[in-house]
Structure formats: C-alpha cells, structure tokens
Design an enzyme around this catalytic site. Sequence first.
Site, PDB file in Angstrom:
ATOM      1  N   ARG A 175      46.205  36.162 -41.261  1.00 47.73           N
ATOM      2  CA  ARG A 175      46.277  37.174 -40.215  1.00 47.73           C
ATOM      3  C   ARG A 175      46.753  36.586 -38.886  1.00 47.73           C
ATOM      4  O   ARG A 175      47.271  37.294 -38.025  1.00 47.73           O
ATOM      5  CB  ARG A 175      44.901  37.816 -40.046  1.00 47.73           C
ATOM      6  CG  ARG A 175      44.937  39.168 -39.361  1.00 47.73           C
ATOM      7  CD  ARG A 175      43.581  39.860 -39.383  1.00 47.73           C
ATOM      8  NE  ARG A 175      42.553  39.032 -38.849  1.00 47.73           N
ATOM      9  CZ  ARG A 175      41.367  38.786 -39.437  1.00 47.73           C
ATOM     10  NH1 ARG A 175      41.080  39.330 -40.595  1.00 47.73           N
ATOM     11  NH2 ARG A 175      40.481  38.005 -38.868  1.00 47.73           N
ATOM     12  N   TYR A 206      57.765  58.690 -25.481  1.00 45.44           N
ATOM     13  CA  TYR A 206      57.829  58.895 -26.933  1.00 45.44           C
ATOM     14  C   TYR A 206      56.619  59.723 -27.375  1.00 45.44           C
ATOM     15  O   TYR A 206      55.478  59.416 -26.993  1.00 45.44           O
ATOM     16  CB  TYR A 206      57.812  57.497 -27.567  1.00 45.44           C
ATOM     17  CG  TYR A 206      57.822  57.431 -29.062  1.00 45.44           C
ATOM     18  CD1 TYR A 206      58.899  57.914 -29.800  1.00 45.44           C
ATOM     19  CD2 TYR A 206      56.766  56.839 -29.750  1.00 45.44           C
ATOM     20  CE1 TYR A 206      58.908  57.816 -31.179  1.00 45.44           C
ATOM     21  CE2 TYR A 206      56.774  56.730 -31.134  1.00 45.44           C
ATOM     22  CZ  TYR A 206      57.845  57.226 -31.838  1.00 45.44           C
ATOM     23  OH  TYR A 206      57.851  57.116 -33.203  1.00 45.44           O
ATOM     24  N   ASP A 249      58.134  50.538 -22.643  1.00 37.51           N
ATOM     25  CA  ASP A 249      58.714  50.692 -23.974  1.00 37.51           C
ATOM     26  C   ASP A 249      60.218  50.494 -23.799  1.00 37.51           C
ATOM     27  O   ASP A 249      60.900  51.332 -23.211  1.00 37.51           O
ATOM     28  CB  ASP A 249      58.383  52.093 -24.511  1.00 37.51           C
ATOM     29  CG  ASP A 249      58.859  52.307 -25.936  1.00 37.51           C
ATOM     30  OD1 ASP A 249      59.874  51.687 -26.315  1.00 37.51           O
ATOM     31  OD2 ASP A 249      58.240  53.096 -26.660  1.00 37.51           O
ATOM     32  N   LYS A 308      63.480  49.715 -35.099  1.00 33.32           N
ATOM     33  CA  LYS A 308      64.760  50.343 -34.751  1.00 33.32           C
ATOM     34  C   LYS A 308      65.885  49.298 -34.794  1.00 33.32           C
ATOM     35  O   LYS A 308      66.267  48.874 -35.861  1.00 33.32           O
ATOM     36  CB  LYS A 308      64.638  51.018 -33.385  1.00 33.32           C
ATOM     37  CG  LYS A 308      63.404  51.931 -33.267  1.00 33.32           C
ATOM     38  CD  LYS A 308      63.523  53.203 -34.068  1.00 33.32           C
ATOM     39  CE  LYS A 308      62.229  53.998 -34.194  1.00 33.32           C
ATOM     40  NZ  LYS A 308      61.579  54.376 -32.951  1.00 33.32           N
TER      41      LYS A 308
HETATM   42  C1  PLP Z   1      60.250  54.729 -32.899  1.00 31.89           C
HETATM   43  C2  PLP Z   1      59.726  54.466 -31.545  1.00 31.89           C
HETATM   44  C3  PLP Z   1      58.469  53.930 -31.359  1.00 31.89           C
HETATM   45  C4  PLP Z   1      57.520  53.662 -32.496  1.00 31.89           C
HETATM   46  O1  PLP Z   1      57.981  52.750 -33.427  1.00 31.89           O
HETATM   47  P1  PLP Z   1      57.470  52.794 -34.956  1.00 31.89           P
HETATM   48  O2  PLP Z   1      57.839  51.488 -35.492  1.00 31.89           O
HETATM   49  O3  PLP Z   1      58.171  53.969 -35.570  1.00 31.89           O
HETATM   50  O4  PLP Z   1      55.983  53.010 -34.911  1.00 31.89           O
HETATM   51  C5  PLP Z   1      58.055  53.678 -30.074  1.00 31.89           C
HETATM   52  N1  PLP Z   1      58.849  53.950 -29.023  1.00 31.89           N
HETATM   53  C6  PLP Z   1      60.073  54.466 -29.161  1.00 31.89           C
HETATM   54  C7  PLP Z   1      60.906  54.732 -27.951  1.00 31.89           C
HETATM   55  C8  PLP Z   1      60.557  54.756 -30.421  1.00 31.89           C
HETATM   56  O5  PLP Z   1      61.766  55.311 -30.553  1.00 31.89           O
END
Ligand code: PLP
Length: 393
Positions: free
Chosen positions: A55, A110, A182, A207
């Site tokens: 972990r 988001y 973010d 992403k």
């Molecule tokens: C997709 C996304 C997330 C979350 O990511 P996951 O891996 O799908 O949990 C957070 N912030 C933004 C801007 C996103 O597009």
Amino acid sequence: MKKETTIVSAGRGKEYTHGIVNPPVYRASTCIFDTYAEMQERNADPYQKHLYYGRKGTPTHWALSDALMALEGEKAAGCLLFPSGLAAMTSAILSQVKAGDHVLITDSAYDPTRYFSQTLLKDSGVEAEYYDPMIGGNIVDLLRENTACIIVEAPGSLTFEVQDVPAIVRAAKDHKATVIMDNTWATALNYQAFEYGVDVVVHAATKYIVGHSDVMIGAALANEACLPALRSYAMATGQTCSADDAYLALRGLRTMSVRLKQHEENALAVAQWLAAHPAVDRVLHPALPDCPGHEIWKRDFSGSTGLFSFVMKDGSLDHAAALVDDLHHYKMGFSWGGYESLILPTDPRSYRKKSKFQANGPTFRLHIGLEDPEDLITDLSAGIDRYLVAIKG
Ligand SMILES: *Cc1c(COP(=O)(O)O)cnc(C)c1O
C-alpha cells in the site's frame, strides 16, 4: 530543460528500471525482510521510498510520482497517487480542512467535486460555499476567519471559464487559506500551477496522462507546507493504486506532449469551424475570444487541449438526440482525454448556484481526439443539420 525532454527522461532512475527503458510492474502486497534490523530500518520513515508494504508503493509507483513531480517544477514537494481523479481531489480537500472550517469552491467545478462538498464535506462539519468562477481578487470579500481553503478549476468543467488564479492566490495568502487546483484540463504542460502560487495540484490522470481511456488513476501534488497533511491523510485512509495502473499512466505520460499538441490543433480546427456556424451561439474554448477568461488564458497558459463546449442558438436538449445519435466519430461518454472524440449534451444552467450560465439553446461538450479534423467537422456538420431540422418540428 524543456518539458518535452523532462517528460521523456523523468522517473527513469536505475533504481526503478534496473537498466531497461521502463520500470517493471512490481505487483506487491507483502514486502519481505531478512532480518529484524532491516524491518526496523525500512519502517523508520514511512515516507521514504523503501519497500515496506504494498500500500505504501513500489518502484513502479515512485517512477510515476517522480515523473509527475519533475513536470511541476521545484515547488512540488511530493506526489501521492490515488485510485481515481476524484479520490485525489476529495483527499486533497479533506487533508487541508477540519470540522468548523469554511471552504470556497468555484461554481464551475467538476460535478462530482460539487456532490462531495454538498454531502461528505458538509457531514464532516465543513461548510462549502460556491463562488463565481470569474470573481478574481474580489474573492477577498467572501473570505472568513475560518476559511481554510479555496478550490479552483481553470478552465471550469463544461463551461470553461478561465479563472484568475494568481489574483485568488494573492487573496488567499493574506488569509492563510490553502489553494487547491484541479488542473486536469491543462496538465502541467500547459499550466504551471505551483508557479502561480497554488498549494495543492490535482490531476485526474485518468484523462490525458493515461491518454487511452483504459485506466482510472489520480495524483495530488503538494508544496512543502501542505505535503505533511496530504501524506498523513493518504496513509491514514489507505489511498493507493495498482502497480499495473501506475505503469500504464507512466507509459501514457511519455507521449503526452505530442498527443496534446495534436489534440490542441484538431480542437482548434473544430472550434473555429463551429464559431463561424450560423446555428451556434458561442464556442466556449479558452483560446477563443467568446470564452470568459480568454485574456487570462492568454496571459497564464502555454497552450490549450482537446476539450471545449459550444452553445446552440435555439432548441433544447429535447432535440439533442437528432444531433448526437447518428454521429460516426463522436461517441457519447463521460470522461475524456483518450485518443478518441466524444460528445456530451448538457445544460449547465441547471446546477449553477452563485453565477448564471446564459444560454438559449443546449450546450454540447466535445472532446476532440486524434482523428482527422476534416472528418470530425463533416460528421458534426451533418449532426447540426439534423438538429436544425428536428427543432423546426
Ligand atoms: C474526470 C475528472 C475528474 C475525476 O477523475 P476520475 O479519474 O474520473 O475520478 C476530476 N476533475 C476533472 C476536471 C475531471 O474532468
């Protein structure tokens, strides 16, 4: 060193790779010690890159963390990996607040981050208040004695307002509030968040870092001041991700700079075509003048990526199917950042709390993939024609 060089070389220390190009996938739960002294030594500092327990990470995880840190520059003191981008975001927030605190969250955040702040965060005794994403330095008027952190996202999800992060950071610093960003859209290649004073940077690596729509993974990076709390939170709650997923994220990262350049070029071609289309009210792409905060994007960002929205002049989501159902190259789906194009019908008017989203017609979010942009435009053009027939009834 240029970022394109860093992305190729970072995290490839011999202690991880043992002389091959990529680090092996270390699948591990138990790590074994030969002697009691060795066990004690490896436990002396739980945050050292020592094999101690699965972990706590393996060389595969550390290779990825090191590479992500190198891209953020000197001010990133540490990087923690999470099972998803959302887990990275919610952990980053929870690590920096306590019961009784107040947090400010951009109204363009988001959606699952919003859900978290209205549910678990609230139940933990932390009050979340939304603010207008274009507030800039006026955020000072919303800061309270107990404001522990400000959450920014630039550009915003679905609506793409580019926030004046440096102005928000200046206000936050005076109040000793932490700024959490973010930065999934721009990535470290197009926005150097730590250089603009952000304290904790979150990436949904799912992403663009992974880039192939096949892994869920998140990363949170913190400066020196915020790292201890982030680490402690991640350790106490058992945050981790699989070595296989870390490996795939690292493999994706190696080509991110070339992929992003192509996403950018293709998306600009489609966005410019849409901006000139008579049925389109406006295109919300940070590199285009109709996007709120376009000037800030020009000032602070070094590029754009493949995700943006457009707003139709007329009609409603009732007719969205006419546009999207028969598209060949765009599938409907959440998430984005892979090599493929996606489309998402949406109505941002429905959820805003502290700012208005003006629109007469529905909004469509596009992720422009690596297909040929002419093919993408031809496909979208036919979709818009079908939509226009449908709304005439
Ligand atoms: C997709 C996304 C997330 C979350 O990511 P996951 O891996 O799908 O949990 C957070 N912030 C933004 C801007 C996103 O597009």
